[in-house]
Enzyme design. Structure first.
Site, PDB file in Angstrom:
ATOM      1  N   GLU A   1      66.229  35.141  58.077  1.00 11.29           N
ATOM      2  CA  GLU A   1      65.478  33.988  58.565  1.00 11.29           C
ATOM      3  C   GLU A   1      66.405  33.009  59.272  1.00 11.29           C
ATOM      4  OE1 GLU A   1      61.614  32.324  56.668  1.00 11.29           O
ATOM      5  OE2 GLU A   1      63.226  31.045  55.912  1.00 11.29           O
TER       6      GLU A   1
ATOM      7  N   HIS B   1      71.413  56.990  44.206  1.00 10.55           N
ATOM      8  CA  HIS B   1      70.408  58.045  44.078  1.00 10.55           C
ATOM      9  C   HIS B   1      69.183  57.742  44.936  1.00 10.55           C
ATOM     10  CE1 HIS B   1      72.634  59.873  40.725  1.00 10.55           C
ATOM     11  NE2 HIS B   1      72.938  58.620  40.420  1.00 10.55           N
TER      12      HIS B   1
ATOM     13  N   LYS C   1      51.312  32.763  61.265  1.00  8.37           N
ATOM     14  CA  LYS C   1      50.524  31.822  60.463  1.00  8.37           C
ATOM     15  C   LYS C   1      49.366  31.248  61.271  1.00  8.37           C
ATOM     16  CE  LYS C   1      53.089  28.775  58.271  1.00  8.37           C
ATOM     17  NZ  LYS C   1      54.257  27.921  57.940  1.00  8.37           N
TER      18      LYS C   1
END
Length: 568
Positions: free
Chosen positions: A360, A391, A516
Protein backbone atom coordinates in the site's frame (compact mmCIF):
# COMPACT_ATOMS: atom_id res chain seq x y z
CA UNK A 1 10.50 25.77 -15.67
CA UNK A 2 12.37 22.46 -15.76
CA UNK A 3 10.55 19.31 -14.72
CA UNK A 4 11.67 17.77 -11.41
CA UNK A 5 14.34 15.13 -11.95
CA UNK A 6 13.50 11.47 -11.42
CA UNK A 7 16.01 9.37 -9.51
CA UNK A 8 16.58 7.36 -12.70
CA UNK A 9 17.96 10.50 -14.33
CA UNK A 10 20.79 10.83 -11.81
CA UNK A 11 24.37 9.77 -12.49
CA UNK A 12 24.22 7.44 -9.48
CA UNK A 13 21.33 5.48 -11.03
CA UNK A 14 23.04 5.32 -14.42
CA UNK A 15 26.26 4.17 -12.76
CA UNK A 16 24.41 1.29 -11.10
CA UNK A 17 22.79 0.38 -14.41
CA UNK A 18 26.23 0.15 -16.02
CA UNK A 19 27.54 -1.83 -13.06
CA UNK A 20 24.64 -4.29 -13.28
CA UNK A 21 25.84 -6.30 -16.27
CA UNK A 22 29.11 -7.21 -14.60
CA UNK A 23 27.44 -8.32 -11.36
CA UNK A 24 24.95 -10.50 -13.22
CA UNK A 25 27.88 -12.50 -14.58
CA UNK A 26 29.15 -13.42 -11.09
CA UNK A 27 27.44 -16.34 -9.36
CA UNK A 28 26.77 -16.24 -5.64
CA UNK A 29 28.99 -19.30 -5.29
CA UNK A 30 31.90 -17.09 -6.25
CA UNK A 31 30.77 -14.10 -4.22
CA UNK A 32 30.31 -16.24 -1.12
CA UNK A 33 33.87 -17.51 -1.45
CA UNK A 34 35.20 -14.03 -0.60
CA UNK A 35 35.39 -14.02 3.21
CA UNK A 36 36.31 -10.35 3.39
CA UNK A 37 33.27 -9.45 1.30
CA UNK A 38 31.01 -11.57 3.49
CA UNK A 39 32.34 -9.99 6.67
CA UNK A 40 31.68 -6.53 5.26
CA UNK A 41 28.04 -7.51 4.69
CA UNK A 42 27.23 -8.36 8.29
CA UNK A 43 25.81 -5.75 10.67
CA UNK A 44 24.78 -5.94 14.31
CA UNK A 45 22.66 -3.60 16.41
CA UNK A 46 21.38 -4.34 19.91
CA UNK A 47 22.06 -8.05 19.40
CA UNK A 48 20.06 -8.10 16.13
CA UNK A 49 22.32 -9.64 13.50
CA UNK A 50 21.83 -8.92 9.79
CA UNK A 51 23.70 -10.96 7.17
CA UNK A 52 23.20 -9.72 3.61
CA UNK A 53 26.19 -11.53 2.10
CA UNK A 54 23.87 -13.70 -0.02
CA UNK A 55 22.73 -10.70 -2.05
CA UNK A 56 23.80 -10.48 -5.68
CA UNK A 57 26.05 -7.58 -4.83
CA UNK A 58 29.72 -6.78 -4.37
CA UNK A 59 31.19 -4.19 -1.99
CA UNK A 60 31.32 -1.92 -5.03
CA UNK A 61 27.57 -2.42 -5.52
CA UNK A 62 26.95 -1.36 -1.94
CA UNK A 63 29.12 1.73 -2.35
CA UNK A 64 27.17 2.69 -5.45
CA UNK A 65 23.89 2.18 -3.57
CA UNK A 66 25.12 4.63 -0.92
CA UNK A 67 25.77 7.13 -3.71
CA UNK A 68 22.25 6.49 -4.99
CA UNK A 69 20.94 7.20 -1.48
CA UNK A 70 22.85 10.48 -1.47
CA UNK A 71 21.48 11.38 -4.90
CA UNK A 72 17.98 10.71 -3.57
CA UNK A 73 18.72 12.92 -0.52
CA UNK A 74 17.82 9.97 1.69
CA UNK A 75 19.25 11.38 4.93
CA UNK A 76 17.48 14.69 4.41
CA UNK A 77 14.18 12.89 3.73
CA UNK A 78 14.54 10.82 6.90
CA UNK A 79 15.25 14.00 8.87
CA UNK A 80 12.23 15.71 7.32
CA UNK A 81 10.02 12.84 8.45
CA UNK A 82 11.31 13.07 12.03
CA UNK A 83 10.99 16.87 11.95
CA UNK A 84 7.28 16.66 11.16
CA UNK A 85 7.51 18.14 7.67
CA UNK A 86 4.48 17.41 5.48
CA UNK A 87 6.21 14.68 3.48
CA UNK A 88 2.79 13.18 2.67
CA UNK A 89 2.35 15.92 0.13
CA UNK A 90 -0.84 14.70 -1.56
CA UNK A 91 -2.69 14.87 1.76
CA UNK A 92 -0.58 17.71 3.20
CA UNK A 93 0.28 15.76 6.35
CA UNK A 94 3.20 14.97 8.58
CA UNK A 95 4.24 11.32 8.91
CA UNK A 96 5.02 10.77 12.58
CA UNK A 97 4.41 7.19 13.63
CA UNK A 98 7.80 7.51 15.37
CA UNK A 99 6.11 9.89 17.83
CA UNK A 100 3.74 7.11 18.91
CA UNK A 101 6.59 5.27 20.67
CA UNK A 102 8.71 8.23 21.75
CA UNK A 103 9.55 8.55 25.48
CA UNK A 104 7.41 10.89 27.51
CA UNK A 105 10.05 13.64 27.68
CA UNK A 106 10.65 13.72 23.89
CA UNK A 107 9.88 16.62 21.58
CA UNK A 108 8.56 15.74 18.11
CA UNK A 109 6.62 18.47 16.36
CA UNK A 110 3.92 18.69 13.72
CA UNK A 111 2.94 22.16 12.54
CA UNK A 112 5.00 23.69 15.32
CA UNK A 113 3.36 21.72 18.13
CA UNK A 114 5.04 19.01 20.19
CA UNK A 115 2.73 16.01 19.71
CA UNK A 116 4.38 13.74 22.28
CA UNK A 117 2.32 15.07 25.25
CA UNK A 118 -0.86 14.29 23.29
CA UNK A 119 0.43 10.79 22.59
CA UNK A 120 1.12 10.17 26.26
CA UNK A 121 -2.24 11.59 27.33
CA UNK A 122 -3.84 8.85 25.24
CA UNK A 123 -1.39 6.20 26.47
CA UNK A 124 -2.11 7.14 30.08
CA UNK A 125 -5.83 6.95 29.37
CA UNK A 126 -5.38 3.50 27.80
CA UNK A 127 -3.36 2.30 30.79
CA UNK A 128 -6.02 3.52 33.22
CA UNK A 129 -8.89 2.01 31.24
CA UNK A 130 -7.20 -1.32 30.50
CA UNK A 131 -6.14 -1.65 34.15
CA UNK A 132 -9.73 -1.09 35.28
CA UNK A 133 -11.11 -3.64 32.83
CA UNK A 134 -8.45 -6.18 33.74
CA UNK A 135 -8.79 -5.77 37.52
CA UNK A 136 -12.58 -5.90 37.40
CA UNK A 137 -13.34 -2.34 38.47
CA UNK A 138 -14.89 -1.69 35.04
CA UNK A 139 -17.63 -4.28 34.62
CA UNK A 140 -20.35 -5.05 32.12
CA UNK A 141 -24.03 -4.13 32.30
CA UNK A 142 -24.92 -7.24 34.32
CA UNK A 143 -22.03 -6.89 36.77
CA UNK A 144 -19.78 -9.48 35.15
CA UNK A 145 -16.11 -8.87 34.37
CA UNK A 146 -15.24 -8.22 30.73
CA UNK A 147 -12.84 -11.01 29.83
CA UNK A 148 -13.34 -11.06 26.07
CA UNK A 149 -12.52 -8.30 23.57
CA UNK A 150 -13.49 -7.99 19.91
CA UNK A 151 -11.56 -5.29 18.06
CA UNK A 152 -13.49 -4.10 15.00
CA UNK A 153 -11.42 -2.49 12.25
CA UNK A 154 -10.03 -3.17 8.80
CA UNK A 155 -6.74 -2.74 6.95
CA UNK A 156 -4.19 -1.05 9.16
CA UNK A 157 -6.67 -1.10 12.03
CA UNK A 158 -6.53 -4.90 11.95
CA UNK A 159 -3.42 -6.39 10.34
CA UNK A 160 -0.83 -4.70 12.56
CA UNK A 161 -2.53 -5.38 15.89
CA UNK A 162 -3.26 -8.97 14.80
CA UNK A 163 0.42 -9.49 13.96
CA UNK A 164 1.53 -8.25 17.39
CA UNK A 165 -1.20 -10.20 19.18
CA UNK A 166 -0.26 -13.43 17.44
CA UNK A 167 3.43 -12.87 18.19
CA UNK A 168 2.74 -12.22 21.89
CA UNK A 169 0.36 -15.13 22.43
CA UNK A 170 3.13 -17.59 23.31
CA UNK A 171 5.56 -15.16 24.96
CA UNK A 172 5.85 -16.34 28.59
CA UNK A 173 5.19 -12.96 30.22
CA UNK A 174 2.42 -11.97 27.83
CA UNK A 175 0.67 -15.34 27.90
CA UNK A 176 0.70 -15.34 31.71
CA UNK A 177 -0.98 -11.92 31.72
CA UNK A 178 -3.57 -13.08 29.18
CA UNK A 179 -4.80 -16.16 31.05
CA UNK A 180 -8.57 -16.34 31.06
CA UNK A 181 -8.85 -13.59 28.48
CA UNK A 182 -9.71 -13.65 24.76
CA UNK A 183 -8.88 -11.13 22.02
CA UNK A 184 -10.43 -11.42 18.57
CA UNK A 185 -10.34 -9.19 15.49
CA UNK A 186 -13.36 -8.57 13.28
CA UNK A 187 -12.32 -7.08 9.95
CA UNK A 188 -14.18 -8.53 6.97
CA UNK A 189 -17.69 -7.32 6.27
CA UNK A 190 -18.51 -10.92 5.32
CA UNK A 191 -21.12 -12.10 7.88
CA UNK A 192 -19.08 -15.28 8.29
CA UNK A 193 -16.40 -13.20 10.01
CA UNK A 194 -19.02 -11.88 12.42
CA UNK A 195 -20.24 -15.42 13.11
CA UNK A 196 -16.74 -16.67 13.82
CA UNK A 197 -15.94 -13.76 16.10
CA UNK A 198 -19.00 -14.03 18.33
CA UNK A 199 -18.98 -17.84 18.35
CA UNK A 200 -18.65 -19.07 21.92
CA UNK A 201 -18.66 -15.58 23.43
CA UNK A 202 -21.15 -14.21 25.94
CA UNK A 203 -22.27 -10.59 25.39
CA UNK A 204 -22.24 -10.16 29.18
CA UNK A 205 -18.46 -10.64 29.30
CA UNK A 206 -17.53 -9.06 25.96
CA UNK A 207 -16.08 -5.60 25.29
CA UNK A 208 -16.10 -4.30 21.71
CA UNK A 209 -13.45 -1.82 20.52
CA UNK A 210 -14.56 -0.02 17.34
CA UNK A 211 -11.58 1.37 15.41
CA UNK A 212 -12.35 4.01 12.78
CA UNK A 213 -10.69 7.42 12.66
CA UNK A 214 -13.71 9.09 11.05
CA UNK A 215 -16.30 6.59 12.34
CA UNK A 216 -17.54 6.34 8.75
CA UNK A 217 -15.54 3.39 7.33
CA UNK A 218 -18.29 1.38 5.61
CA UNK A 219 -17.18 -2.15 6.50
CA UNK A 220 -16.13 -1.30 10.05
CA UNK A 221 -19.32 0.59 10.88
CA UNK A 222 -21.58 -2.14 9.50
CA UNK A 223 -19.73 -4.67 11.64
CA UNK A 224 -19.95 -2.30 14.62
CA UNK A 225 -23.71 -1.93 14.16
CA UNK A 226 -23.99 -5.72 13.94
CA UNK A 227 -22.17 -6.20 17.24
CA UNK A 228 -24.19 -3.38 18.80
CA UNK A 229 -27.32 -5.33 17.86
CA UNK A 230 -25.77 -8.52 19.27
CA UNK A 231 -25.19 -6.77 22.59
CA UNK A 232 -28.49 -4.85 22.64
CA UNK A 233 -30.63 -7.87 21.80
CA UNK A 234 -29.12 -9.76 24.72
CA UNK A 235 -28.64 -7.02 27.30
CA UNK A 236 -30.73 -4.05 26.20
CA UNK A 237 -29.73 -0.84 24.36
CA UNK A 238 -28.33 0.82 27.50
CA UNK A 239 -25.66 -1.90 27.73
CA UNK A 240 -23.82 -0.44 24.73
CA UNK A 241 -22.23 2.24 26.92
CA UNK A 242 -20.60 -0.44 29.09
CA UNK A 243 -19.71 -2.90 26.35
CA UNK A 244 -18.45 -0.72 23.49
CA UNK A 245 -15.61 1.81 23.27
CA UNK A 246 -14.07 3.59 20.31
CA UNK A 247 -10.74 4.51 18.78
CA UNK A 248 -11.72 7.58 16.78
CA UNK A 249 -11.41 11.33 16.43
CA UNK A 250 -15.05 11.92 15.43
CA UNK A 251 -16.62 12.33 18.87
CA UNK A 252 -20.05 13.50 17.62
CA UNK A 253 -20.51 10.30 15.59
CA UNK A 254 -19.13 8.20 18.45
CA UNK A 255 -21.78 9.67 20.77
CA UNK A 256 -24.51 9.32 18.16
CA UNK A 257 -23.61 5.64 17.85
CA UNK A 258 -24.24 5.17 21.58
CA UNK A 259 -20.68 5.17 22.90
CA UNK A 260 -19.74 7.63 25.64
CA UNK A 261 -17.23 10.10 24.08
CA UNK A 262 -15.21 9.79 27.30
CA UNK A 263 -14.58 6.22 26.20
CA UNK A 264 -13.13 7.26 22.85
CA UNK A 265 -9.36 7.07 22.40
CA UNK A 266 -7.81 9.49 19.93
CA UNK A 267 -5.26 9.24 17.18
CA UNK A 268 -4.19 11.79 14.61
CA UNK A 269 -4.02 12.68 10.93
CA UNK A 270 -0.24 12.26 11.01
CA UNK A 271 -0.73 8.53 11.70
CA UNK A 272 -1.33 6.46 8.58
CA UNK A 273 -3.54 3.41 9.05
CA UNK A 274 -0.86 0.87 8.17
CA UNK A 275 1.54 2.61 10.56
CA UNK A 276 -0.98 2.88 13.41
CA UNK A 277 -0.32 -0.28 15.43
CA UNK A 278 1.63 1.79 18.00
CA UNK A 279 -1.33 4.17 18.44
CA UNK A 280 -4.55 3.46 20.33
CA UNK A 281 -5.50 1.32 17.31
CA UNK A 282 -3.17 -1.42 18.54
CA UNK A 283 -2.22 -0.35 22.05
CA UNK A 284 -5.79 -0.41 23.42
CA UNK A 285 -6.82 -3.97 22.43
CA UNK A 286 -3.33 -5.31 23.15
CA UNK A 287 -3.27 -3.67 26.60
CA UNK A 288 -6.69 -5.12 27.40
CA UNK A 289 -5.33 -8.57 26.57
CA UNK A 290 -1.76 -8.45 27.89
CA UNK A 291 -1.59 -5.45 30.21
CA UNK A 292 -0.10 -2.06 29.44
CA UNK A 293 3.35 -2.95 30.84
CA UNK A 294 3.89 -5.59 28.13
CA UNK A 295 2.70 -3.26 25.38
CA UNK A 296 4.97 -0.49 26.66
CA UNK A 297 7.95 -2.81 26.14
CA UNK A 298 6.77 -3.32 22.56
CA UNK A 299 6.72 0.47 22.08
CA UNK A 300 10.20 0.75 23.58
CA UNK A 301 11.51 -1.82 21.11
CA UNK A 302 10.09 0.12 18.18
CA UNK A 303 11.59 3.34 19.57
CA UNK A 304 15.04 1.76 19.78
CA UNK A 305 14.94 1.13 16.02
CA UNK A 306 13.56 4.63 15.42
CA UNK A 307 16.70 6.01 17.09
CA UNK A 308 18.96 3.61 15.19
CA UNK A 309 17.33 4.52 11.87
CA UNK A 310 17.68 8.26 12.42
CA UNK A 311 21.26 8.25 13.72
CA UNK A 312 23.27 5.26 12.47
CA UNK A 313 25.51 5.73 9.42
CA UNK A 314 24.17 4.03 6.32
CA UNK A 315 26.76 1.23 6.41
CA UNK A 316 25.52 0.18 9.88
CA UNK A 317 21.86 1.13 9.49
CA UNK A 318 19.71 -1.99 9.22
CA UNK A 319 16.54 -0.42 7.71
CA UNK A 320 18.61 1.65 5.27
CA UNK A 321 20.60 -1.38 4.11
CA UNK A 322 17.47 -3.48 3.67
CA UNK A 323 15.70 -0.70 1.78
CA UNK A 324 18.62 -0.07 -0.57
CA UNK A 325 18.97 -3.78 -1.29
CA UNK A 326 15.27 -3.98 -2.11
CA UNK A 327 15.68 -1.10 -4.58
CA UNK A 328 18.60 -3.01 -6.12
CA UNK A 329 16.60 -6.22 -6.41
CA UNK A 330 13.44 -4.61 -7.80
CA UNK A 331 14.62 -1.79 -10.03
CA UNK A 332 17.94 -3.16 -11.28
CA UNK A 333 17.89 -6.97 -11.07
CA UNK A 334 14.20 -7.00 -12.00
CA UNK A 335 12.88 -9.21 -9.20
CA UNK A 336 9.26 -8.16 -8.58
CA UNK A 337 8.51 -10.11 -5.40
CA UNK A 338 9.87 -10.77 -1.93
CA UNK A 339 9.22 -13.71 0.38
CA UNK A 340 9.12 -13.02 4.12
CA UNK A 341 10.05 -16.26 5.85
CA UNK A 342 10.12 -16.14 9.65
CA UNK A 343 11.30 -19.35 11.29
CA UNK A 344 8.90 -18.84 14.18
CA UNK A 345 5.23 -19.74 14.22
CA UNK A 346 4.69 -16.74 16.48
CA UNK A 347 5.42 -14.56 13.44
CA UNK A 348 2.77 -16.19 11.24
CA UNK A 349 0.97 -12.84 10.78
CA UNK A 350 4.11 -10.83 10.01
CA UNK A 351 3.95 -11.34 6.24
CA UNK A 352 0.27 -10.29 5.88
CA UNK A 353 0.97 -7.12 7.85
CA UNK A 354 4.14 -6.22 5.95
CA UNK A 355 2.30 -7.04 2.73
CA UNK A 356 -0.01 -4.11 3.47
CA UNK A 357 2.71 -1.80 4.83
CA UNK A 358 4.86 -2.38 1.76
CA UNK A 359 2.38 -2.77 -1.07
CA UNK A 360 0.00 0.00 0.00
CA UNK A 361 2.95 2.32 0.63
CA UNK A 362 5.05 1.67 -2.45
CA UNK A 363 2.53 0.36 -4.96
CA UNK A 364 2.66 3.61 -6.91
CA UNK A 365 3.21 4.33 -10.60
CA UNK A 366 4.11 8.01 -10.37
CA UNK A 367 6.68 10.06 -8.52
CA UNK A 368 5.79 12.36 -5.65
CA UNK A 369 5.71 15.13 -8.27
CA UNK A 370 3.22 13.21 -10.43
CA UNK A 371 5.64 12.00 -13.10
CA UNK A 372 5.22 8.46 -14.50
CA UNK A 373 7.98 6.20 -13.22
CA UNK A 374 10.15 4.80 -16.04
CA UNK A 375 11.40 1.98 -13.79
CA UNK A 376 9.92 -0.82 -11.70
CA UNK A 377 9.05 0.03 -8.09
CA UNK A 378 7.20 -1.71 -5.30
CA UNK A 379 7.33 -5.37 -4.35
CA UNK A 380 4.82 -8.21 -4.24
CA UNK A 381 5.17 -9.41 -0.65
CA UNK A 382 4.08 -12.79 0.64
CA UNK A 383 5.30 -15.33 3.11
CA UNK A 384 4.73 -18.14 5.55
CA UNK A 385 6.59 -19.35 8.64
CA UNK A 386 9.26 -21.97 8.19
CA UNK A 387 9.14 -24.87 7.89
CA UNK A 388 5.53 -24.71 6.63
CA UNK A 389 6.51 -22.69 3.58
CA UNK A 390 9.12 -25.29 2.61
CA UNK A 391 6.29 -27.74 1.99
CA UNK A 392 4.27 -25.15 0.08
CA UNK A 393 5.90 -22.60 -2.25
CA UNK A 394 9.66 -23.11 -1.77
CA UNK A 395 9.63 -25.35 -4.86
CA UNK A 396 9.08 -22.27 -7.01
CA UNK A 397 11.68 -20.28 -5.07
CA UNK A 398 14.32 -22.98 -5.59
CA UNK A 399 13.67 -24.02 -9.18
CA UNK A 400 11.21 -21.50 -10.65
CA UNK A 401 11.10 -17.72 -10.47
CA UNK A 402 13.88 -15.91 -8.63
CA UNK A 403 12.36 -14.35 -5.52
CA UNK A 404 14.60 -12.62 -2.97
CA UNK A 405 13.90 -13.95 0.52
CA UNK A 406 13.98 -12.57 4.04
CA UNK A 407 14.89 -15.32 6.51
CA UNK A 408 14.13 -14.38 10.12
CA UNK A 409 15.42 -16.65 12.88
CA UNK A 410 15.05 -16.54 16.67
CA UNK A 411 17.93 -17.77 18.84
CA UNK A 412 15.81 -18.74 21.86
CA UNK A 413 12.30 -20.09 21.36
CA UNK A 414 9.37 -18.63 23.28
CA UNK A 415 8.34 -22.18 24.19
CA UNK A 416 11.27 -24.64 24.17
CA UNK A 417 10.58 -28.37 23.96
CA UNK A 418 13.09 -31.11 24.76
CA UNK A 419 12.48 -34.82 24.22
CA UNK A 420 14.80 -37.39 25.70
CA UNK A 421 16.52 -39.49 23.06
CA UNK A 422 15.99 -37.08 20.15
CA UNK A 423 19.05 -36.12 18.09
CA UNK A 424 18.19 -32.42 18.42
CA UNK A 425 15.49 -30.51 20.22
CA UNK A 426 12.49 -29.10 18.39
CA UNK A 427 13.88 -25.58 18.04
CA UNK A 428 17.22 -26.88 16.77
CA UNK A 429 15.34 -28.86 14.13
CA UNK A 430 13.57 -25.68 13.06
CA UNK A 431 16.79 -23.67 13.01
CA UNK A 432 18.61 -26.35 11.03
CA UNK A 433 16.29 -25.43 8.19
CA UNK A 434 16.74 -21.71 8.81
CA UNK A 435 20.50 -22.01 8.33
CA UNK A 436 20.28 -24.46 5.40
CA UNK A 437 17.75 -22.78 3.13
CA UNK A 438 19.72 -19.58 2.33
CA UNK A 439 22.72 -21.67 1.25
CA UNK A 440 20.55 -23.95 -0.85
CA UNK A 441 19.20 -20.90 -2.66
CA UNK A 442 22.60 -19.28 -3.07
CA UNK A 443 24.71 -22.28 -4.12
CA UNK A 444 22.19 -24.58 -5.76
CA UNK A 445 23.34 -27.92 -7.13
CA UNK A 446 25.09 -28.38 -10.46
CA UNK A 447 24.69 -31.20 -13.02
CA UNK A 448 28.33 -32.15 -12.30
CA UNK A 449 27.58 -32.64 -8.61
CA UNK A 450 24.60 -34.79 -9.48
CA UNK A 451 26.68 -36.91 -11.88
CA UNK A 452 29.23 -37.46 -9.11
CA UNK A 453 26.38 -38.71 -6.94
CA UNK A 454 25.44 -41.22 -9.68
CA UNK A 455 22.05 -39.62 -10.31
CA UNK A 456 20.33 -41.08 -13.37
CA UNK A 457 20.99 -39.03 -16.49
CA UNK A 458 17.31 -38.43 -17.20
CA UNK A 459 16.76 -37.04 -13.67
CA UNK A 460 19.68 -34.61 -13.69
CA UNK A 461 17.74 -31.71 -15.31
CA UNK A 462 14.97 -32.16 -12.74
CA UNK A 463 17.35 -32.26 -9.77
CA UNK A 464 19.56 -29.37 -10.86
CA UNK A 465 19.33 -26.20 -8.76
CA UNK A 466 20.69 -23.12 -10.51
CA UNK A 467 21.32 -21.27 -7.25
CA UNK A 468 22.26 -17.60 -7.43
CA UNK A 469 19.02 -16.74 -5.64
CA UNK A 470 19.45 -13.85 -3.18
CA UNK A 471 18.37 -13.68 0.44
CA UNK A 472 19.06 -11.88 3.67
CA UNK A 473 19.15 -13.44 7.13
CA UNK A 474 18.07 -11.67 10.32
CA UNK A 475 18.82 -13.31 13.66
CA UNK A 476 16.97 -12.06 16.75
CA UNK A 477 18.09 -13.19 20.22
CA UNK A 478 14.51 -13.69 21.51
CA UNK A 479 10.96 -12.87 20.52
CA UNK A 480 9.55 -10.90 23.45
CA UNK A 481 7.50 -7.72 23.28
CA UNK A 482 10.61 -5.54 22.91
CA UNK A 483 11.99 -7.55 19.98
CA UNK A 484 8.59 -7.67 18.28
CA UNK A 485 8.56 -3.87 18.39
CA UNK A 486 12.04 -3.77 16.89
CA UNK A 487 11.09 -6.10 14.05
CA UNK A 488 8.02 -4.04 13.23
CA UNK A 489 10.00 -0.79 13.09
CA UNK A 490 12.74 -2.33 10.94
CA UNK A 491 10.19 -3.22 8.27
CA UNK A 492 8.32 0.09 8.54
CA UNK A 493 11.50 2.09 7.99
CA UNK A 494 12.75 -0.24 5.27
CA UNK A 495 9.60 0.55 3.30
CA UNK A 496 10.15 4.28 3.83
CA UNK A 497 13.73 4.01 2.54
CA UNK A 498 12.54 2.37 -0.67
CA UNK A 499 9.95 5.08 -1.23
CA UNK A 500 12.41 7.87 -0.47
CA UNK A 501 14.89 6.49 -3.00
CA UNK A 502 12.27 5.84 -5.67
CA UNK A 503 10.95 9.36 -5.13
CA UNK A 504 7.36 8.32 -4.46
CA UNK A 505 4.88 9.14 -1.70
CA UNK A 506 4.85 6.06 0.52
CA UNK A 507 2.23 7.53 2.84
CA UNK A 508 -0.93 7.94 0.76
CA UNK A 509 -3.14 5.24 -0.76
CA UNK A 510 -5.29 6.67 -3.51
CA UNK A 511 -5.41 3.27 -5.16
CA UNK A 512 -8.04 2.06 -2.69
CA UNK A 513 -10.51 4.82 -3.58
CA UNK A 514 -11.76 3.87 -7.06
CA UNK A 515 -13.06 0.44 -6.08
CA UNK A 516 -14.79 1.95 -3.04
CA UNK A 517 -16.59 4.55 -5.17
CA UNK A 518 -17.72 1.91 -7.67
CA UNK A 519 -18.96 -0.25 -4.79
CA UNK A 520 -21.18 2.66 -3.74
CA UNK A 521 -22.91 2.52 -7.15
CA UNK A 522 -23.39 -1.23 -6.84
CA UNK A 523 -24.77 -0.83 -3.31
CA UNK A 524 -27.39 1.64 -4.58
CA UNK A 525 -28.34 -0.75 -7.38
CA UNK A 526 -28.74 -3.69 -4.99
CA UNK A 527 -31.00 -1.61 -2.76
CA UNK A 528 -33.09 -0.35 -5.70
CA UNK A 529 -33.46 -3.84 -7.15
CA UNK A 530 -34.40 -5.48 -3.85
CA UNK A 531 -36.74 -2.77 -2.54
CA UNK A 532 -38.26 -1.40 -5.76
CA UNK A 533 -37.65 -4.24 -8.19
CA UNK A 534 -35.68 -1.99 -10.51
CA UNK A 535 -33.65 -3.69 -13.27
CA UNK A 536 -29.88 -3.45 -13.32
CA UNK A 537 -28.88 -0.40 -15.34
CA UNK A 538 -25.81 1.76 -15.84
CA UNK A 539 -23.17 -0.97 -15.84
CA UNK A 540 -21.14 -2.64 -18.56
CA UNK A 541 -22.45 -5.90 -20.01
CA UNK A 542 -20.21 -8.11 -17.86
CA UNK A 543 -21.05 -6.44 -14.54
CA UNK A 544 -24.74 -6.22 -15.46
CA UNK A 545 -24.80 -9.96 -16.22
CA UNK A 546 -23.09 -10.83 -12.94
CA UNK A 547 -25.30 -8.53 -10.87
CA UNK A 548 -28.49 -9.79 -12.49
CA UNK A 549 -27.45 -13.39 -11.91
CA UNK A 550 -26.70 -12.62 -8.25
CA UNK A 551 -30.03 -10.85 -7.70
CA UNK A 552 -32.02 -13.63 -9.36
CA UNK A 553 -30.28 -16.28 -7.26
CA UNK A 554 -30.98 -14.33 -4.05
CA UNK A 555 -34.55 -13.31 -4.86
CA UNK A 556 -35.69 -14.91 -1.59
CA UNK A 557 -33.81 -12.26 0.42
CA UNK A 558 -36.49 -9.99 1.95
CA UNK A 559 -36.44 -6.33 0.93
CA UNK A 560 -37.04 -5.14 4.50
CA UNK A 561 -35.86 -8.01 6.70
CA UNK A 562 -36.16 -8.43 10.43
CA UNK A 563 -32.87 -8.48 12.27
CA UNK A 564 -31.11 -11.82 11.93
CA UNK A 565 -27.80 -12.47 13.68
CA UNK A 566 -25.46 -15.44 13.17
CA UNK A 567 -26.36 -18.57 15.08
CA UNK A 568 -23.21 -20.60 15.57
Amino acid sequence: MASPALISETEAWKDLKAHLEGIKMIHLRELMGDTERCQSMMVEFDNIFLDYSRQQASPDTISKLYKLADAAHLKQKIDRMYNGDHINSTENRSVLHVALRAPRNSAICSDGKNVVPDVWNVLDKIKDFSDRVRNGSWIGATGKELKDVIAVGIGGSFLGPLFVHTALQTDPEASKNARGRELRFLANVDPIDVARNISGLNPETTLVVVVSKTFTTAETMLNARTLREWISSALGPSAVAKHMVAVSTNLPLVEKFGIDPNNAFAFWDWVGGRYSVCSAVGVLPLSLQYGFAVVEKFLQGAHSIDQHFSSAPFEKNIPVLLGLLSVWNVSFLGYPARAILPYSQALEKLAPHIQQVSMESNGKGVSIDGLPLPFESGEIDFGEPGTNGQHSFYQLIHQGRVIPCDFIGIVKSQQPVYLKGEVVNNHDELMSNFFAQPDALAYGKTPEQLKNENVSEHLIPHKTFTGNRPSISILLPTLDAYRIGQLLAIYEHRVAVQGFVWGINSFDQWGVELGKSLATQVRKQLHASRVKGEPVEGFNFSTKTLLTRYLEATSDVPADPSTLLPNI
